[in-house]
Design a protein around this motif. Sequence first.
Motif, PDB file in Angstrom:
ATOM      1  N   ASN A  78       1.064  -1.571  -0.369  1.00 21.59           N
ATOM      2  CA  ASN A  78       0.392  -0.126   0.233  1.00 21.59           C
ATOM      3  C   ASN A  78       0.675   0.890   0.116  1.00 21.59           C
ATOM      4  OD1 ASN A  78      -2.378   1.653   1.932  1.00 21.59           O
ATOM      5  ND2 ASN A  78      -3.211   1.123   0.245  1.00 21.59           N
ATOM      6  N   ASP A 138      -3.536   8.468   1.371  1.00 23.37           N
ATOM      7  CA  ASP A 138      -3.106   7.494   2.563  1.00 23.37           C
ATOM      8  C   ASP A 138      -2.838   6.532   2.693  1.00 23.37           C
ATOM      9  OD1 ASP A 138      -3.113   5.265   4.719  1.00 23.37           O
ATOM     10  OD2 ASP A 138      -6.017   5.608   4.412  1.00 23.37           O
ATOM     11  N   ALA A 139      -1.425   6.077   2.171  1.00 23.53           N
ATOM     12  CA  ALA A 139      -0.836   4.858   1.882  1.00 23.53           C
ATOM     13  C   ALA A 139      -0.740   4.063   3.317  1.00 23.53           C
ATOM     14  CB  ALA A 139      -0.609   5.112   0.768  1.00 23.53           C
ATOM     15  N   LEU A 140      -1.180   3.843   4.318  1.00 16.96           N
ATOM     16  CA  LEU A 140       0.172   3.054   5.332  1.00 16.96           C
ATOM     17  C   LEU A 140      -0.800   1.902   5.400  1.00 16.96           C
ATOM     18  CD1 LEU A 140      -1.216   6.250   7.574  1.00 16.96           C
ATOM     19  CD2 LEU A 140       1.232   5.982   7.523  1.00 16.96           C
ATOM     20  N   LEU A 141      -1.685   1.913   5.523  1.00 17.79           N
ATOM     21  CA  LEU A 141      -1.786  -0.180   5.730  1.00 17.79           C
ATOM     22  C   LEU A 141      -2.969   0.523   4.385  1.00 17.79           C
ATOM     23  CD1 LEU A 141      -1.261  -0.809   9.230  1.00 17.79           C
ATOM     24  CD2 LEU A 141      -0.215  -0.916   7.453  1.00 17.79           C
ATOM     25  N   GLY A 142      -2.769  -0.852   4.617  1.00 17.61           N
ATOM     26  CA  GLY A 142      -3.877  -1.382   2.773  1.00 17.61           C
ATOM     27  C   GLY A 142      -5.013  -2.785   3.066  1.00 17.61           C
ATOM     28  N   ILE A 170      -5.505   4.961  -0.169  1.00 17.26           N
ATOM     29  CA  ILE A 170      -5.242   4.258  -1.069  1.00 17.26           C
ATOM     30  C   ILE A 170      -5.731   2.689  -1.091  1.00 17.26           C
ATOM     31  CG2 ILE A 170      -3.473   3.146  -2.603  1.00 17.26           C
ATOM     32  CD1 ILE A 170      -2.123   5.512  -2.599  1.00 17.26           C
ATOM     33  N   VAL A 172      -7.899   0.610   0.758  1.00 14.20           N
ATOM     34  CA  VAL A 172      -9.125   1.398   2.166  1.00 14.20           C
ATOM     35  C   VAL A 172      -8.713   1.892   3.095  1.00 14.20           C
ATOM     36  CG1 VAL A 172      -9.962  -1.178   2.190  1.00 14.20           C
ATOM     37  CG2 VAL A 172      -7.962  -0.323   3.598  1.00 14.20           C
ATOM     38  N   PRO A 173      -9.450   3.150   3.202  1.00 13.78           N
ATOM     39  CA  PRO A 173      -8.992   3.811   4.805  1.00 13.78           C
ATOM     40  C   PRO A 173      -8.031   3.397   5.948  1.00 13.78           C
ATOM     41  CG  PRO A 173     -10.882   4.631   3.839  1.00 13.78           C
ATOM     42  CD  PRO A 173     -10.542   3.656   2.721  1.00 13.78           C
ATOM     43  N   THR A 174      -6.751   3.590   6.043  1.00 13.25           N
ATOM     44  CA  THR A 174      -6.070   2.849   7.028  1.00 13.25           C
ATOM     45  C   THR A 174      -6.814   2.188   8.076  1.00 13.25           C
ATOM     46  OG1 THR A 174      -3.876   3.752   5.667  1.00 13.25           O
ATOM     47  CG2 THR A 174      -4.679   3.077   8.503  1.00 13.25           C
TER      48      THR A 174
HETATM   49  K   LIG Z   1      -4.767   3.301   2.546  1.00 18.62           K
END
Ligand SMILES: [K+]
Length: 522
Positions: A78, A138-142, A170, A172-174
Amino acid sequence: MSEAYRCSDARAGRGARARLSPHALLSPQQMGSADRAAPAAGVPGVRLMEAAGAAVARAVQERWAPTRVLVLCGPGNNGGDGFVAARLLRDAGWPVRVALWGSRDALHGDAAWAADSWGGPVEPAVPGSLDGAGLIVDALLGAGLSRAPADELQALIDAVNAAAVPVCAIDVPTGLDGASGRCPGAAIRADLTVTFCRRKPGHLLLPGRALCGALACADIGMPDAALESIVPEAYANHPDLWSEAFPWPRSDGHKYHRGHVLAVGGERMTGASRLACLAAARIGAGLVTLAVPPAAWAIQAGALASVMVEALPPDGALARALADPRRNALLIGPGLGREPRGKSQVLELLASGRSCVLDADALSVFSGQPDALLQALHAQCVLTPHEGEFARLFGPVTDGAGGGKLRRARDAARRSGAVVVLKGADTVIAAPDGRCIINDNAPPTLATAGSGDVLAGCIVGLLAAGMPALEAACAAVWLHGLAADRLGWGLLAEDLPGALPGALAVLADMVRDSGEACSWRT
Ligand SMILES: [K+]
Ligand SMILES: NC(=O)C1=CN([C@@H]2O[C@H](COP(=O)(O)OP(=O)(O)OC[C@H]3O[C@@H](n4cnc5c(N)ncnc54)[C@H](O)[C@@H]3O)[C@@H](O)[C@H]2O)[C@H](O)CC1
């Protein structure tokens, strides 16, 4: 009208295995296995990641004017998508900063490649990173979310939610579990979510749907071969799934071709029976008969014109009402009341083996002793519980109920051998064979007294007109949502039956204009 509205036999999927439906919802795990299968099908992971990042950059540029972008990247792929989006936005002339949650050295595989290709400075992701940002990506966690975010990550999530700037998530929202729509801990609230290839159940189920904001699903060039063996976790409700089975009136038909609904009502909440019967008639049943205790006969007969009303014997026995075999679809629950007689009436209807919708008190009378009901159900039955009625039959929601609403509805359908419509803003329709459909077109205005009675009537009307149980439930839920949406604010349940013709006209136009059909994969 019939032929023009029917789906053509030339539609994809007849005989051969159909291409994965655009309405398929894949679990994050299924999407992950497609990712892993893609290279063997000729599409390397970095190409998917480049396409994913490009889709995000494009979506951002389409929605917002150039502004200072902060891309928050996490430790997995992600985050890799985030690095690609950062590079492409920078190349388009936007001012971009990247902040990484975790260590640059710990990035590996495609994500490490994406970080190299960004090539710019990378700062540590802390709440202070947000200062000066005009837009957060937001590319923290997918898909890889595996546990509730720990304290430090939670502080970052809280800071994002507190910042008065738009957020593009990106995939899913983290913090959101894409499989269930639930959040094990804190989660980011996005204005736009860009996901890839196919949507995930968590994009439609609550609270996930509310966290996503607007949802876009981008084609990233996933090869069909990588999707070939996937049986979708669920489908998003859409006419493509059931329009072939929709009972459009035939030009050579008469009312008996369109079926005869028998609804059994009670003595007191007489309006509920009327709402259901009118909906059944509006949606397409040829005839509707309402059978009620003698004390309610005059009220109902005086209030209904196109629905026939007959009095039951004083003991409530249904043998005479069921004697006509043309009464092919049965409804009990709306307006029934909780007198003990209701239970034997439900069992008598079920014993006839005809298609049957059980709603409201027809479910609640079995509270605490569901087995008597579960053993009597059959495949042409549709249960329409809201959460409270569902819990009375199948047990309360527990925190450990993995998979959330989807799993609970699927398990209930398997256990009961009937179609289960677990109602709510994110209604889930489940069949005993494991198919699940999530509906997302219901406006919040549908949360009003009597709308469930109308839905039960819609389902039984379509059953009477010949639709199989799962398809009838999906079509009714969709038309019910559309009718409500067209009415707008201030709707009352009694407005809904009259809004069905407009919803049917929209459906007819959609079906006529669509060349696409989707077959189920089970
Ligand atoms: K994300
Ligand atoms: N076809 C596609 O959909 C494509 C998707 N892509 C993107 O890849 C991600 C999924 O990547 P993955 O590496 O499997 O997972 P994540 O990046 O979400 O994160 C894994 C990473 O995070 C750690 N982790 C999990 N939970 C937590 C937590 N609560 N707190 C802290 N850390 C956590 C975990 O240990 C891992 O280290 C998908 O979403 C898409 O965005 C591809 O790029 C293109 C194809």
